[in-house]
Scaffold this motif. Structure first.
Motif, PDB file in Angstrom:
ATOM      1  N   ILE A 150       0.845  -1.191   0.000  1.00  0.00           N
ATOM      2  CA  ILE A 150       0.000   0.000   0.000  1.00  0.00           C
ATOM      3  C   ILE A 150       0.881   1.242   0.000  1.00  0.00           C
ATOM      4  O   ILE A 150       1.703   1.425   0.905  1.00  0.00           O
ATOM      5  CB  ILE A 150      -0.907   0.051   1.248  1.00  0.00           C
ATOM      6  N   ILE A 151       0.717   2.085  -1.008  1.00  0.00           N
ATOM      7  CA  ILE A 151       1.355   3.407  -0.975  1.00  0.00           C
ATOM      8  C   ILE A 151       0.295   4.387  -0.495  1.00  0.00           C
ATOM      9  O   ILE A 151      -0.732   4.572  -1.133  1.00  0.00           O
ATOM     10  CB  ILE A 151       1.912   3.810  -2.346  1.00  0.00           C
ATOM     11  N   HIS A 152       0.545   4.983   0.640  1.00  0.00           N
ATOM     12  CA  HIS A 152      -0.426   5.896   1.235  1.00  0.00           C
ATOM     13  C   HIS A 152      -0.413   7.245   0.519  1.00  0.00           C
ATOM     14  O   HIS A 152      -1.455   7.773   0.154  1.00  0.00           O
ATOM     15  CB  HIS A 152      -0.118   6.099   2.717  1.00  0.00           C
ATOM     16  N   GLU A 153       0.770   7.812   0.372  1.00  0.00           N
ATOM     17  CA  GLU A 153       0.940   9.088  -0.343  1.00  0.00           C
ATOM     18  C   GLU A 153       2.146   8.971  -1.268  1.00  0.00           C
ATOM     19  O   GLU A 153       3.209   8.503  -0.856  1.00  0.00           O
ATOM     20  CB  GLU A 153       1.138  10.247   0.640  1.00  0.00           C
ATOM     21  N   TYR A 154       1.952   9.407  -2.501  1.00  0.00           N
ATOM     22  CA  TYR A 154       3.010   9.355  -3.508  1.00  0.00           C
ATOM     23  C   TYR A 154       3.139  10.765  -4.069  1.00  0.00           C
ATOM     24  O   TYR A 154       2.350  11.198  -4.911  1.00  0.00           O
ATOM     25  CB  TYR A 154       2.632   8.360  -4.603  1.00  0.00           C
ATOM     26  N   THR A 155       4.102  11.508  -3.542  1.00  0.00           N
ATOM     27  CA  THR A 155       4.225  12.931  -3.854  1.00  0.00           C
ATOM     28  C   THR A 155       5.314  13.160  -4.899  1.00  0.00           C
ATOM     29  O   THR A 155       6.467  12.762  -4.704  1.00  0.00           O
ATOM     30  CB  THR A 155       4.555  13.739  -2.584  1.00  0.00           C
ATOM     31  N   VAL A 156       4.937  13.811  -5.999  1.00  0.00           N
ATOM     32  CA  VAL A 156       5.864  14.090  -7.093  1.00  0.00           C
ATOM     33  C   VAL A 156       6.055  15.595  -7.206  1.00  0.00           C
ATOM     34  O   VAL A 156       5.095  16.366  -7.193  1.00  0.00           O
ATOM     35  CB  VAL A 156       5.327  13.539  -8.437  1.00  0.00           C
TER      36      VAL A 156
END
Length: 221
Positions: A134-140
């Motif tokens: 599970i990726i909770h937050e993926y910030t780019v």
């Protein structure tokens, strides 16, 4: 003098921040014979400075989020599938996960989306994976530091808006979830930085950076 050096070194180690946390039952990563359900990003995909990506990737502003989110989901699945038997956990299932806060260190906290206790999550084929990734937050974004997002002592710091980036930054918070026992085995924050040369950026570089981010996550599992 040597004793002073040892003391200072020990102090630095004790003050360093920890960006991972493990359950007491966690021993090692899943083996190749076990299966992993990969949860789609959905609202976990966060794009900062969207206008910069619109310009560089020549994607319309109205579709920049959806297209990059879909591309990211695809790359994550392909990379993890190289290590384990993988399947997809849909956005619809993700929406049923509870919102929680996980502590990594004294000042490091991440916002998480975790499945309900006592219920194993099914994948899109109706099977029951041994684990969930599970990726909770993926910030780019550009020139981002994990501390500025997940260290609560820096929560009020303003992030400068640069016209040009030195690095493409990807910061991912994740959990390896035991789908049979319904417990979070390993959680953490992973960061990938890719230099941007001469302000040039394209789709291939985005994919390369995404692969690097997945690799950093897997190193911490």
């Amino acid at each position: 003098m040597f004793l002073i050096f040892i003391f200072i070194f020990a102090m630095l180690i004790s003050c360093s921040q920890n960006f991972t946390n493990s359950h007491k039952f966690y021993n090692e990563p899943p083996n190749k014979s076990e299966s992993i359900g990969i949860v789609e990003l959905s609202d976990g995909f966060i794009l900062t400075r969207a206008a910069w990506f619109v310009e560089k990737l020549n994607i319309h502003n109205d579709s920049i989020y959806s297209k990059l989110e879909t591309l990211t989901d695809s790359v994550i699945f392909d990379e993890i599938q190289k290590k384990w038997n993988s399947s997809v956990i849909s956005k619809k299932d993700r929406e049923t996960f509870a919102k929680e806060t996980l502590r990594m260190d004294k000042t490091i906290f991440i916002k998480a989306r975790l499945p309900e206790q006592g219920i194993a999550v099914l994948d899109n084929r109706g099977g029951t994976p041994d684990y969930l990734f599970i990726i909770h937050e993926y910030t780019v974004g550009g020139d981002l530091e994990a501390e500025n997002f997940y260290d609560y002592t820096k929560a009020n710091l303003e992030i400068s808006q640069k016209k040009k980036f030195n690095d493409l930054s990807i910061i991912a918070t994740f959990t390896l979830w035991d789908n049979k026992r319904q417990i979070p085995l390993r959680s953490g924050v992973a960061t990938a930085q890719m230099p941007i040369k001469n302000d040039y950026f394209n789709r291939d570089l985005f994919i390369k950076a995404t692969k690097a981010a997945v690799a950093e996550c897997l190193k911490k599992i």
